[in-house]
Design an enzyme around this catalytic site. Structure first.
Site, short mmCIF file in Angstrom:
data_model
loop_
_atom_site.label_atom_id
_atom_site.label_comp_id
_atom_site.label_asym_id
_atom_site.label_seq_id
_atom_site.Cartn_x
_atom_site.Cartn_y
_atom_site.Cartn_z
N HIS A 114 -1.65 3.79 -7.97
CA HIS A 114 -1.81 2.82 -9.20
C HIS A 114 -1.70 3.81 -10.72
O HIS A 114 -1.69 5.19 -10.95
CB HIS A 114 -3.41 1.81 -9.20
CG HIS A 114 -4.29 3.68 -9.41
ND1 HIS A 114 -4.67 3.64 -8.41
CD2 HIS A 114 -5.28 4.13 -10.61
CE1 HIS A 114 -6.24 4.92 -8.28
NE2 HIS A 114 -6.01 5.06 -9.51
N HIS A 171 0.22 -1.34 0.37
CA HIS A 171 -0.01 -0.09 0.00
C HIS A 171 0.53 1.30 -0.02
O HIS A 171 1.73 1.34 1.45
CB HIS A 171 -0.52 -0.03 1.19
CG HIS A 171 -1.81 1.36 0.57
ND1 HIS A 171 -2.90 1.18 0.53
CD2 HIS A 171 -1.89 2.54 1.66
CE1 HIS A 171 -3.75 2.11 0.63
NE2 HIS A 171 -2.61 2.42 1.28
P1 5GP Z 1 -8.62 6.48 -9.94
O1 5GP Z 1 -9.56 7.17 -10.32
O2 5GP Z 1 -8.41 6.40 -8.81
O3 5GP Z 1 -8.18 7.10 -11.08
O4 5GP Z 1 -8.79 4.75 -10.41
C1 5GP Z 1 -9.40 4.53 -9.64
C2 5GP Z 1 -9.90 2.85 -10.50
O5 5GP Z 1 -9.92 1.78 -10.17
C3 5GP Z 1 -11.16 3.27 -11.83
O6 5GP Z 1 -10.80 3.74 -13.38
C4 5GP Z 1 -12.17 2.17 -10.96
O7 5GP Z 1 -13.07 1.87 -12.29
C5 5GP Z 1 -11.29 1.21 -10.34
N1 5GP Z 1 -12.22 -0.21 -9.64
C6 5GP Z 1 -12.05 0.62 -8.70
N2 5GP Z 1 -12.92 -0.30 -8.15
C7 5GP Z 1 -12.40 -1.55 -8.24
C8 5GP Z 1 -12.19 -3.03 -8.52
O8 5GP Z 1 -12.85 -3.47 -7.29
N3 5GP Z 1 -12.13 -3.74 -9.45
C9 5GP Z 1 -11.53 -3.33 -10.30
N4 5GP Z 1 -11.59 -3.95 -11.20
N5 5GP Z 1 -11.15 -2.50 -10.69
C10 5GP Z 1 -11.58 -1.00 -9.60
ZN ZN Z 2 -3.96 -0.09 -0.52
#
Ligand code: 5GP
Ligand code: ZN
Length: 114
Positions: free
Chosen positions: A100, A46
Site C-alpha cells: 500500500h 493481495h
Molecule cells: P502501515 O503502518 O502498514 O504502513 O499502514 C497501515 C495503515 O492502515 C495505517 O495508517 C492504519 O491507520 C491503516 N488502517 C489499518 N486498518 C485500517 C482499516 O480497517 N481501515 C482503514 N481505513 N485504515 C486502516
Molecule cells: Zn491482502
C-alpha cells in the site's frame, strides 16, 4: 487472502471511505489520518508484503497504483503537492502486510519528514 484487512476492504467486507476505485486499484481514507488528507492506495490483489517484495511478476501493480495516485491528485486538486510513503517491514512501521501507498497532503509536509 482470508485474514488480510486490506483484502477485506477491497472485497467490501470491511467498510471504507473510498476516494477512487477501478478494476485493479482501490483508494480509501486512512482510519487514523496523520495529515488532513491521508489516503491509502492499494492493489486489490493481495501483494505481500511491502516494497521489498516487488518483482517483475507483480511490478505492474505499482504502476497501476501510481496512475491512480495521479488521478486522485487531480480529483482532489492537490496542486500544492503531496507525498507518497510506503513503509516496508516492521522497523519502518509497516503494520499491514498488503502492499500500500500512503498519499499524504494538506499541510506543510516539510515539517514532517520523520
Ligand atoms: P502501515 O503502518 O502498514 O504502513 O499502514 C497501515 C495503515 O492502515 C495505517 O495508517 C492504519 O491507520 C491503516 N488502517 C489499518 N486498518 C485500517 C482499516 O480497517 N481501515 C482503514 N481505513 N485504515 C486502516
Ligand atoms: Zn491482502
Amino acid at each position: 487472502m482470508a485474514d488480510c484487512v486490506f483484502c477485506k476492504i477491497a472485497a467490501g467486507e470491511i467498510p471504507s471511505d473510498k476516494v477512487y476505485e477501478d478494476d485493479e486499484v482501490l483508494a480509501f481514507r486512512d482510519i487514523h489520518p496523520q495529515t488532513p488528507v491521508h489516503i491509502l492506495v492499494i492493489p486489490k490483489a493481495h501483494i505481500a508484503a511491502g516494497a521489498a517484495d516487488i518483482h517483475a511478476g507483480n511490478a505492474a501493480a505499482v504502476g497501476k497504483c501510481y496512475t491512480a495516485i495521479a488521478e486522485i491528485a487531480r480529483r482532489l486538486k492537490l496542486e500544492g503537492g503531496f507525498r507518497i510513503v510506503t513503509n516496508s517491514g516492521g522497523a519502518a512501521g509497516q503494520t499491514v502486510p498488503h502492499l500500500h501507498f500512503h498519499l499524504l497532503a494538506g499541510r506543510d509536509l516539510m515539517l514532517n519528514m520523520g
